[in-house]
Each structure stands twice: as C-alpha cells, then as structure tokens.
Write a protein that holds these residues in place. Structure first.
Motif, PDB file in Angstrom:
ATOM      1  N   GLY A   8      -0.340   8.339  -7.980  1.00  0.00           N
ATOM      2  CA  GLY A   8      -1.501   8.200  -8.850  1.00  0.00           C
ATOM      3  C   GLY A   8      -1.770   6.788  -9.308  1.00  0.00           C
ATOM      4  N   TYR A   9      -0.983   5.840  -8.875  1.00  0.00           N
ATOM      5  CA  TYR A   9      -1.225   4.449  -9.226  1.00  0.00           C
ATOM      6  C   TYR A   9      -2.094   3.799  -8.147  1.00  0.00           C
ATOM      7  CZ  TYR A   9       2.789   4.144  -6.089  1.00  0.00           C
ATOM      8  OH  TYR A   9       3.637   4.304  -5.032  1.00  0.00           O
ATOM      9  N   ASN A  63       1.576   4.258 -15.947  1.00  0.00           N
ATOM     10  CA  ASN A  63       1.213   3.020 -15.273  1.00  0.00           C
ATOM     11  C   ASN A  63       1.212   1.920 -16.327  1.00  0.00           C
ATOM     12  OD1 ASN A  63      -0.180   0.853 -14.084  1.00  0.00           O
ATOM     13  ND2 ASN A  63      -1.358   2.248 -12.779  1.00  0.00           N
ATOM     14  N   GLU A  64       2.072   0.928 -16.180  1.00  0.00           N
ATOM     15  CA  GLU A  64       2.178  -0.126 -17.194  1.00  0.00           C
ATOM     16  C   GLU A  64       0.930  -0.999 -17.275  1.00  0.00           C
ATOM     17  OE1 GLU A  64       5.695  -2.492 -17.252  1.00  0.00           O
ATOM     18  OE2 GLU A  64       7.001  -0.756 -17.232  1.00  0.00           O
ATOM     19  N   LYS A  65       0.166  -1.068 -16.206  1.00  0.00           N
ATOM     20  CA  LYS A  65      -1.013  -1.937 -16.208  1.00  0.00           C
ATOM     21  C   LYS A  65      -2.163  -1.362 -17.024  1.00  0.00           C
ATOM     22  CE  LYS A  65      -0.194  -4.439 -11.954  1.00  0.00           C
ATOM     23  NZ  LYS A  65      -0.722  -4.778 -10.632  1.00  0.00           N
ATOM     24  N   GLU A 121      -0.232  -4.499  -3.093  1.00  0.00           N
ATOM     25  CA  GLU A 121       0.856  -5.119  -2.350  1.00  0.00           C
ATOM     26  C   GLU A 121       2.186  -4.722  -2.980  1.00  0.00           C
ATOM     27  OE1 GLU A 121       0.447  -9.304  -1.755  1.00  0.00           O
ATOM     28  OE2 GLU A 121      -1.675  -9.132  -1.272  1.00  0.00           O
ATOM     29  N   ALA A 122       3.262  -4.862  -2.202  1.00  0.00           N
ATOM     30  CA  ALA A 122       4.596  -4.517  -2.689  1.00  0.00           C
ATOM     31  C   ALA A 122       4.887  -5.219  -4.005  1.00  0.00           C
ATOM     32  CB  ALA A 122       5.639  -4.910  -1.653  1.00  0.00           C
ATOM     33  N   ARG A 123       5.535  -4.503  -4.897  1.00  0.00           N
ATOM     34  CA  ARG A 123       5.959  -4.967  -6.212  1.00  0.00           C
ATOM     35  C   ARG A 123       4.817  -5.249  -7.183  1.00  0.00           C
ATOM     36  NH1 ARG A 123       9.310  -5.681  -2.661  1.00  0.00           N
ATOM     37  NH2 ARG A 123       9.158  -7.642  -1.615  1.00  0.00           N
ATOM     38  N   GLN A 124       3.600  -4.861  -6.833  1.00  0.00           N
ATOM     39  CA  GLN A 124       2.469  -5.060  -7.743  1.00  0.00           C
ATOM     40  C   GLN A 124       2.266  -3.889  -8.705  1.00  0.00           C
ATOM     41  OE1 GLN A 124       0.654  -7.885  -8.300  1.00  0.00           O
ATOM     42  NE2 GLN A 124       2.269  -8.711  -7.005  1.00  0.00           N
ATOM     43  N   PRO A 125       2.326  -2.643  -8.234  1.00  0.00           N
ATOM     44  CA  PRO A 125       2.194  -1.553  -9.212  1.00  0.00           C
ATOM     45  C   PRO A 125       3.402  -1.595 -10.156  1.00  0.00           C
ATOM     46  CG  PRO A 125       1.969  -0.712  -6.974  1.00  0.00           C
ATOM     47  CD  PRO A 125       2.452  -2.126  -6.875  1.00  0.00           C
ATOM     48  N   MET A 165       0.810  -1.224   0.000  1.00  0.00           N
ATOM     49  CA  MET A 165       0.000   0.000   0.000  1.00  0.00           C
ATOM     50  C   MET A 165       0.845   1.277   0.000  1.00  0.00           C
ATOM     51  SD  MET A 165      -2.748  -1.426  -0.296  1.00  0.00           S
ATOM     52  CE  MET A 165      -3.169  -3.138  -0.185  1.00  0.00           C
ATOM     53  N   GLN A 166       2.013   1.224  -0.577  1.00  0.00           N
ATOM     54  CA  GLN A 166       2.889   2.397  -0.693  1.00  0.00           C
ATOM     55  C   GLN A 166       2.249   3.375  -1.674  1.00  0.00           C
ATOM     56  OE1 GLN A 166       6.983   1.314  -1.338  1.00  0.00           O
ATOM     57  NE2 GLN A 166       7.466   3.285  -2.259  1.00  0.00           N
ATOM     58  N   ASP A 167       2.028   4.615  -1.235  1.00  0.00           N
ATOM     59  CA  ASP A 167       1.282   5.571  -2.061  1.00  0.00           C
ATOM     60  C   ASP A 167       2.141   6.457  -2.954  1.00  0.00           C
ATOM     61  OD1 ASP A 167       2.370   7.177  -0.110  1.00  0.00           O
ATOM     62  OD2 ASP A 167       0.516   8.248   0.327  1.00  0.00           O
TER      63      ASP A 167
END
Length: 146
Positions: A97-98, A125-127, A102-106, A68-70
């Motif tokens: 803005g993403y 945002n690559e997703k 969980e860590a390493r997911q964005p 949940m790192q913003d």
C-alpha cells in the motif's frame, strides 16, 4: 481537557493484525520470551527482548531492497532462543500500500503491541502517516494463507 483529547496519538484500528492470540510471554510483568523478525542469518532480531517490561509496545522502520518493490515480507517469531525455528514462528506478514519508489525510498514503520497474551502488529507510511495493508502470508503452523 478537550485539547488533551484531540492531541492524543491516533492508532490505526482497521489494519491492526493479531499475529499471536495465545502468547503467554510474560511473568510478573517481565517478558519471558523475545519477539522479533527472522533476519538473513536465521537469527531473531528482537523488537522486544526477554527480560524487558511487559506489556510492551514499540515500532521499527523498514524499507525496500529493490526498485519498485510492491511489498515487504517479514517473518515474526517469539522464543527464548536466539535462532528462528519452525516452533518459534508465529507468522509471515506482507505489507503493501505504499508508493512504489526506488530501493530504500519508501519508509515503512511497523508497530507492535504485546499485551493481554496477544501480539498485535500494524504498519504506517512514515512519509504521509497513512495506514498500510498488513496481511498474513503464512500462519504459525507454516501453512500458506491467502
């Protein structure tokens, strides 16, 4: 012809950030300094290396270290040396803005362009191919910017 116009890659326009507007880092079409980020050991991990062609552009992917790192904060440097110093600092940037995950997911892609004696940075945002907010936290003089 119209097909070529519509098939061109879109480049973000709203969130392009000039992090160095006076970057005389080329001579005869070659980079005279490296441009990159400061990493954990104090060295500069180059995005573009000294001796490579100029102008240059490219991108690198980043992610979060914590759940949940913003925001992601990166410290950018340009130098002919491999160690980051106060003199090589061109700015510390914050990416937001993403979607919080969980860590390493964005999956964040940081793009750069070195041309016309400027260094420009933007993030996507690559997703979902959306643009992300990029702001300056600390300028090249080391002063906090809000």
């Amino acid at each position: 012809m119209l097909k070529n116009i519509f098939s061109r890659k879109k480049t973000p326009s709203n969130n392009r950030l000039i992090v160095d507007s006076n970057a005389p880092i080329s001579a005869d079409g070659v980079l005279t300094q490296a441009f990159g980020i400061r990493i954990y050991d104090g060295s500069i991990a180059p995005f573009a290396k000294q001796g490579e062609s100029y102008p240059a552009q490219g991108s690198y992917s980043f992610s979060t270290d914590e759940n949940m790192q913003d925001q992601i904060t990166l410290e950018f440097h340009r130098s002919s040396e491999t160690i980051a110093t106060n003199e090589s600092l061109i700015g510390q940037l914050r990416i937001r803005g993403y979607k919080l995950e969980e860590a390493r997911q964005p999956l964040i892609r940081v793009h750069y362009e070195l041309s016309n004696n400027q260094i420009v940075v933007w993030a996507t945002n690559e997703k979902n191919n959306g643009e992300l907010s990029v702001s300056i936290v600390k300028n090249g003089d080391g002063a906090n910017v809000h």
